[in-house]
Design an enzyme around this catalytic site. Structure first.
Site, PDB file in Angstrom:
ATOM      1  N   CYS A  19      39.279  29.263  37.134  1.00 28.42           N
ATOM      2  CA  CYS A  19      39.310  27.982  36.150  1.00 28.42           C
ATOM      3  C   CYS A  19      39.632  26.949  37.244  1.00 28.42           C
ATOM      4  O   CYS A  19      39.868  27.167  38.242  1.00 28.42           O
ATOM      5  CB  CYS A  19      40.106  28.065  35.088  1.00 28.42           C
ATOM      6  SG  CYS A  19      41.856  27.945  35.350  1.00 28.42           S
ATOM      7  N   LYS A  52      53.447  26.571  23.527  1.00 29.57           N
ATOM      8  CA  LYS A  52      52.155  27.091  23.292  1.00 29.57           C
ATOM      9  C   LYS A  52      52.056  28.489  24.324  1.00 29.57           C
ATOM     10  O   LYS A  52      51.497  29.302  23.742  1.00 29.57           O
ATOM     11  CB  LYS A  52      51.052  26.025  24.111  1.00 29.57           C
ATOM     12  CG  LYS A  52      49.832  26.969  24.712  1.00 29.57           C
ATOM     13  CD  LYS A  52      49.099  25.807  25.493  1.00 29.57           C
ATOM     14  CE  LYS A  52      49.237  25.603  26.883  1.00 29.57           C
ATOM     15  NZ  LYS A  52      48.361  26.916  27.689  1.00 29.57           N
ATOM     16  N   ASN A  53      52.478  28.368  25.393  1.00 28.09           N
ATOM     17  CA  ASN A  53      52.447  29.754  26.205  1.00 28.09           C
ATOM     18  C   ASN A  53      53.473  30.673  25.720  1.00 28.09           C
ATOM     19  O   ASN A  53      53.295  31.844  26.075  1.00 28.09           O
ATOM     20  CB  ASN A  53      52.966  29.343  27.504  1.00 28.09           C
ATOM     21  CG  ASN A  53      51.631  28.547  28.215  1.00 28.09           C
ATOM     22  OD1 ASN A  53      50.746  28.527  27.826  1.00 28.09           O
ATOM     23  ND2 ASN A  53      52.020  28.205  29.557  1.00 28.09           N
ATOM     24  N   ARG A  93      44.461  20.799  24.476  1.00 27.29           N
ATOM     25  CA  ARG A  93      44.901  22.349  24.685  1.00 27.29           C
ATOM     26  C   ARG A  93      46.354  22.605  24.865  1.00 27.29           C
ATOM     27  O   ARG A  93      46.930  23.476  24.172  1.00 27.29           O
ATOM     28  CB  ARG A  93      44.158  23.191  25.829  1.00 27.29           C
ATOM     29  CG  ARG A  93      42.729  23.012  25.962  1.00 27.29           C
ATOM     30  CD  ARG A  93      42.114  23.937  26.822  1.00 27.29           C
ATOM     31  NE  ARG A  93      42.960  24.876  27.169  1.00 27.29           N
ATOM     32  CZ  ARG A  93      43.637  25.216  28.497  1.00 27.29           C
ATOM     33  NH1 ARG A  93      43.143  24.595  29.742  1.00 27.29           N
ATOM     34  NH2 ARG A  93      44.526  26.297  28.783  1.00 27.29           N
TER      35      ARG A  93
HETATM   36  N1  EPU Z   1      47.794  36.477  39.530  1.00 23.84           N
HETATM   37  C1  EPU Z   1      47.110  37.656  40.323  1.00 23.84           C
HETATM   38  N2  EPU Z   1      46.745  38.711  39.635  1.00 23.84           N
HETATM   39  C2  EPU Z   1      46.883  39.010  38.386  1.00 23.84           C
HETATM   40  C3  EPU Z   1      47.535  37.752  37.735  1.00 23.84           C
HETATM   41  C4  EPU Z   1      47.889  36.808  38.494  1.00 23.84           C
HETATM   42  O1  EPU Z   1      47.204  37.595  41.627  1.00 23.84           O
HETATM   43  O2  EPU Z   1      46.407  39.974  37.656  1.00 23.84           O
HETATM   44  C5  EPU Z   1      48.139  35.363  40.301  1.00 23.84           C
HETATM   45  C6  EPU Z   1      47.568  34.230  39.962  1.00 23.84           C
HETATM   46  O3  EPU Z   1      46.443  33.778  40.351  1.00 23.84           O
HETATM   47  C7  EPU Z   1      48.705  33.217  40.113  1.00 23.84           C
HETATM   48  C8  EPU Z   1      50.159  34.198  40.035  1.00 23.84           C
HETATM   49  O4  EPU Z   1      49.402  35.258  40.038  1.00 23.84           O
HETATM   50  O5  EPU Z   1      48.402  32.631  41.418  1.00 23.84           O
HETATM   51  C9  EPU Z   1      50.637  33.662  38.470  1.00 23.84           C
HETATM   52  O6  EPU Z   1      49.678  33.713  37.685  1.00 23.84           O
HETATM   53  P1  EPU Z   1      50.157  34.273  35.980  1.00 23.84           P
HETATM   54  O7  EPU Z   1      49.525  35.601  35.857  1.00 23.84           O
HETATM   55  O8  EPU Z   1      51.640  34.295  35.962  1.00 23.84           O
HETATM   56  O9  EPU Z   1      49.684  33.240  35.121  1.00 23.84           O
HETATM   57  P2  EPU Z   1      49.073  33.465  33.706  1.00 23.84           P
HETATM   58  O10 EPU Z   1      49.956  34.439  32.936  1.00 23.84           O
HETATM   59  O11 EPU Z   1      47.623  33.779  33.537  1.00 23.84           O
HETATM   60  C10 EPU Z   1      50.736  31.666  32.547  1.00 23.84           C
HETATM   61  C11 EPU Z   1      50.460  30.286  31.731  1.00 23.84           C
HETATM   62  C12 EPU Z   1      50.044  29.257  32.772  1.00 23.84           C
HETATM   63  C13 EPU Z   1      50.952  29.231  33.804  1.00 23.84           C
HETATM   64  C14 EPU Z   1      50.941  30.425  34.629  1.00 23.84           C
HETATM   65  C15 EPU Z   1      52.334  30.399  35.870  1.00 23.84           C
HETATM   66  C16 EPU Z   1      49.950  30.920  29.479  1.00 23.84           C
HETATM   67  C17 EPU Z   1      48.873  31.073  28.512  1.00 23.84           C
HETATM   68  N3  EPU Z   1      49.550  30.651  30.773  1.00 23.84           N
HETATM   69  O12 EPU Z   1      49.524  31.957  33.111  1.00 23.84           O
HETATM   70  O13 EPU Z   1      49.875  28.235  31.908  1.00 23.84           O
HETATM   71  O14 EPU Z   1      50.541  28.363  34.768  1.00 23.84           O
HETATM   72  O15 EPU Z   1      51.527  31.581  33.780  1.00 23.84           O
HETATM   73  O16 EPU Z   1      53.460  30.144  35.135  1.00 23.84           O
HETATM   74  O17 EPU Z   1      51.014  31.425  29.085  1.00 23.84           O
HETATM   75  C18 EPU Z   1      49.316  25.978  31.195  1.00 23.84           C
HETATM   76  O18 EPU Z   1      50.135  26.049  30.172  1.00 23.84           O
HETATM   77  O19 EPU Z   1      48.730  25.013  31.829  1.00 23.84           O
HETATM   78  C19 EPU Z   1      49.191  27.169  32.136  1.00 23.84           C
HETATM   79  C20 EPU Z   1      48.006  27.240  33.138  1.00 23.84           C
END
Ligand code: EPU
Length: 489
Positions: A126, A22-23, A460
């Site tokens: 969220c 998915k991711n 999801r």
């Molecule tokens: N963060 C910030 N600022 C930003 C972006 C992120 O402070 O601009 C922080 C977040 O709050 C968090 C950390 O950095 O504490 C990592 O967040 P990241 O941006 O890596 O998360 P994401 O890219 O939004 C993806 C996956 C998540 C997974 C995370 C971490 C997808 C669609 N989502 O989210 O997947 O938990 O990376 O590996 O790829 C799931 O599949 O259940 C899921 C939540």
């Protein structure tokens, strides 16, 4: 709303194929916005988030052409998706869609770079945390994008001189950002000159994304490591690509096997992306062994410093030894190909052992397998400690596990889990995707009946989860909540 009714205590036994990730698929679907040519993706899972992304892309002028050249209106089932931009004029990702799926933010970088303008509703927090996008915006601003916030929307424009490559530090308080790296990488692919992203996310999903972009003509080097070098090109073409298997789904099935004292074979299993997970499982007494002759694990999966590095290196060596036998198959010498698509057998010792684990960005233990691990450790013989470093509040499953007789104490972003002999079935409430998975695993292992409410979260991220578990011997039914209430009355 659907609910799972699980009669626990059935041992899982059999063989299951791991679906496409998915991711990996979500940001990959958005790259079609970077080109006028069709992008064809294979092994895309049939999930609510994928359908939402397709709906969003439809609003952004993308037509599905699953068979070459033929627009397709049929609902997506599973497998191959072709995407082709036919109307680049619409560039607004509305709140209606963004609030149902945070990954909508992946359209920001591609739209900005190709269309020169993007308007995307700012995703809110969220159930797993605040989830800001400041790092995405910092990276895009460094490339020259002009970004403002209006009425809850991000408005991003390319200045007259275009996006220009530069060196960007993309780390934040919690380490790297996966989708932030995806956005900046996509935008930099069409920027002038060279972009260097420091503290880029090293997740396998980013490697897969870079592979698609390179197949489209981008010049991205270093994916899988913390420094990405992107030489901008003038335009990108089409591509065909098979999405990597889902490491989180694989890890979830592994723990389902462990918790039911089962014996599973997982096909299409991305072992190279699961090093920390299989290391932790191994420590807990869960054995993951290749069933066919398999190839080497790449060195890119091993952190080169930090306390886990030497232990992981030893673990990797033992896996290599186990999977290559004594015939001299070693690093870089793959006997049957791809270390991301293995067949492995999962078995476990009768008594699970307690472990200490901290979630970290890849290649550390993934936050997306933390809830499942906490559920599993409820049945270990002793005290386990799990610390969440990515989303410090991602513990909504804990209160529900307590309802099932678990013994868990939480202090800040750490939980101490005292193993119990058995969990007891109870009605529980799913709060997010991975918490739901943890509760389903707990239900499979518990004595009696567990009712997991609100499983739309689970839908999801896990395709036909209950059907696949049932095929492996679980007693699990999907029931309409209202129907269940009528039965109980
Ligand atoms: N963060 C910030 N600022 C930003 C972006 C992120 O402070 O601009 C922080 C977040 O709050 C968090 C950390 O950095 O504490 C990592 O967040 P990241 O941006 O890596 O998360 P994401 O890219 O939004 C993806 C996956 C998540 C997974 C995370 C971490 C997808 C669609 N989502 O989210 O997947 O938990 O990376 O590996 O790829 C799931 O599949 O259940 C899921 C939540």
């Amino acid at each position: 709303m659907d609910t799972f009714v699980i009669e626990g205590g059935h041992r899982l036994y059999g063989r299951v194929r791991i679906n496409g990730s998915k991711n990996a698929a979500l940001p990959m679907l958005a790259v079609c916005l970077l080109t006028d040519q069709p992008v064809i993706l294979r092994d895309v899972p049939n999930l609510a988030d994928i359908k939402n992304m397709l709906r969003l892309l439809g609003e952004l002028g993308v037509v599905r052409t699953d068979a070459p050249g033929e627009p397709c209106d049929a609902p997506f089932t599973s497998g191959t998706i072709g995407l082709h931009v036919t109307d680049p004029s619409a560039s607004h990702a509305r709140y209606d869609i963004v609030r149902t799926m945070r990954a909508s933010i992946c359209t920001l970088g591609p739209m900005l770079a190709k269309r020169g303008f993007a308007r995307i509703s700012l995703p809110g927090g969220c159930s797993i945390g605040d989830r800001p996008v400041d790092l995405h915006l910092r990276g895009l601003r460094a490339l020259g994008a002009q970004i403002t916030l209006t009425e809850g929307d991000i408005i991003a424009k390319v200045p007259s001189g275009g996006l220009v490559g530069t060196t960007i530090f993309l780390g934040g308080a919690f380490g790297s950002t996966v989708l932030g790296t995806a956005n900046v990488m996509c935008a930099a692919a069409l920027a002038k000159g060279t972009t260097v992203i420091e503290q880029a996310a090293c997740e396998p999903e980013i490697v897969d994304l870079a592979n698609v972009l390179n197949a489209m003509g981008a010049k991205i080097h270093g994916a899988g490591g913390p420094r990405l070098i992107i030489e901008g090109v003038e335009q990108l073409g089409g591509a065909e690509h098979t999405v990597i298997p889902d490491r989180i789904e694989a890890g979830t099935f592994m723990m389902a096997a462990a918790m039911t004292n089962g014996d599973l074979i997982l096909d299409n299993c991305p072992m190279d992306a699961l090093l920390a997970s299989t290391y932790v499982l191994n420590m807990a007494g869960v054995h993951v062994q290749p069933v066919a002759a398999v190839g080497a694990l790449s060195a890119g999966s091993i952190p080169n410093n930090g306390p886990m590095a030497s232990a992981l290196a030893r673990h990797r060596q033992s896996l290599l030894t186990a999977i290559s036998g004594s015939a001299g198959v070693g690093e870089g010498m793959s006997r049957d190909g791809d270390p991301m698509r293995k067949s492995v057998r999962v078995t476990c010792e009768r008594v699970l052992k307690p472990v200490e684990v901290t979630t970290q960005p890849h290649p550390g233990y993934p936050t997306d397998l933390q809830a499942q691990l906490v559920a599993m450790l409820c049945l270990a013989d002793g005290n386990s400690v799990v610390t969440e470093r990515i989303f410090p509040d991602r513990f909504l499953h804990v209160a529900e596990l307590l309802r099932m007789g678990a013994k868990i104490a939480r202090v800040g972003s750490t939980v101490v889990i005292t193993g119990v002999k058995s969990l007891k079935g109870a009605p529980v409430m799913a709060s997010d995707l991975r918490a739901s998975a943890g509760l389903v695993l707990a239900g499979l292992a518990a004595e009696g009946t567990t009712i997991v409410n609100r499983i739309y979260h689970l839908d999801r991220g896990y395709e036909r989860f209950e059907d696949r578990l049932r095929m492996l011997g679980a007693n699990i039914q999907r029931v309409d909540e209202k129907e269940l209430a009528t039965q109980e009355a």
